[in-house]
Scaffold this motif. Sequence first.
Motif, short mmCIF file in Angstrom:
data_model
loop_
_atom_site.label_atom_id
_atom_site.label_comp_id
_atom_site.label_asym_id
_atom_site.label_seq_id
_atom_site.Cartn_x
_atom_site.Cartn_y
_atom_site.Cartn_z
N SER A 20 0.85 -1.19 0.00
CA SER A 20 0.00 0.00 0.00
C SER A 20 0.88 1.24 0.00
O SER A 20 2.01 1.20 0.51
CB SER A 20 -0.90 0.03 1.24
OG SER A 20 -1.76 -1.08 1.28
N CYS A 21 0.37 2.30 -0.56
CA CYS A 21 1.09 3.57 -0.55
C CYS A 21 0.06 4.67 -0.34
O CYS A 21 -0.79 4.91 -1.20
CB CYS A 21 1.83 3.77 -1.86
SG CYS A 21 2.65 5.38 -2.00
N ALA A 22 0.15 5.31 0.82
CA ALA A 22 -0.77 6.38 1.17
C ALA A 22 -0.14 7.72 0.83
O ALA A 22 1.02 7.98 1.16
CB ALA A 22 -1.10 6.32 2.65
N THR A 77 -4.86 6.33 -1.83
CA THR A 77 -3.97 5.18 -1.67
C THR A 77 -3.87 4.39 -2.97
O THR A 77 -4.87 4.21 -3.66
CB THR A 77 -4.48 4.26 -0.54
OG1 THR A 77 -4.55 5.00 0.68
CG2 THR A 77 -3.53 3.08 -0.34
N TYR A 79 -2.28 0.63 -4.50
CA TYR A 79 -1.95 -0.71 -4.03
C TYR A 79 -1.17 -1.47 -5.11
O TYR A 79 -1.29 -1.19 -6.30
CB TYR A 79 -3.21 -1.50 -3.69
CG TYR A 79 -4.12 -0.81 -2.72
CD1 TYR A 79 -5.21 -0.06 -3.15
CD2 TYR A 79 -3.90 -0.92 -1.34
CE1 TYR A 79 -6.05 0.57 -2.25
CE2 TYR A 79 -4.73 -0.28 -0.44
CZ TYR A 79 -5.81 0.46 -0.90
OH TYR A 79 -6.64 1.08 0.00
#
Length: 121
Positions: A20-22, A77, A79
Amino acid sequence: VQLQASGGGLVQAGGSLRLSCAASVRTFSSYVMGWFRQAPGKEREFVAAISRSGGSTTYADSVKGRFTISRDNAKSTVYLQMNSLKPEDTAVYYCAAGPPESYYKLTFGSWGQGTQVTVSS
């Protein structure tokens, strides 16, 4: 744009992980998002990218059919679902954000800190 990647870890070959990358930005949907990786002793390489709406995706040949990039603009976010992992997928994975042309040029201006993925044989 500030990016925070997570979800890396140690997994056996054939297993799965979801990264994940927020993003800390109000206009997340304005950015093309991408994933890159860098293995020890190698240059950073492109893995996948997704358009601003999420309607288009592109992948490196080495991960096609195994990895899936997706995004949730409401959650800011992106993914990366990684299936059928191989030892050669071992690397630090980075998320990146860029303007619309990033989808075609694969050049991105903002980068996260990276998350380690290790695949054991």
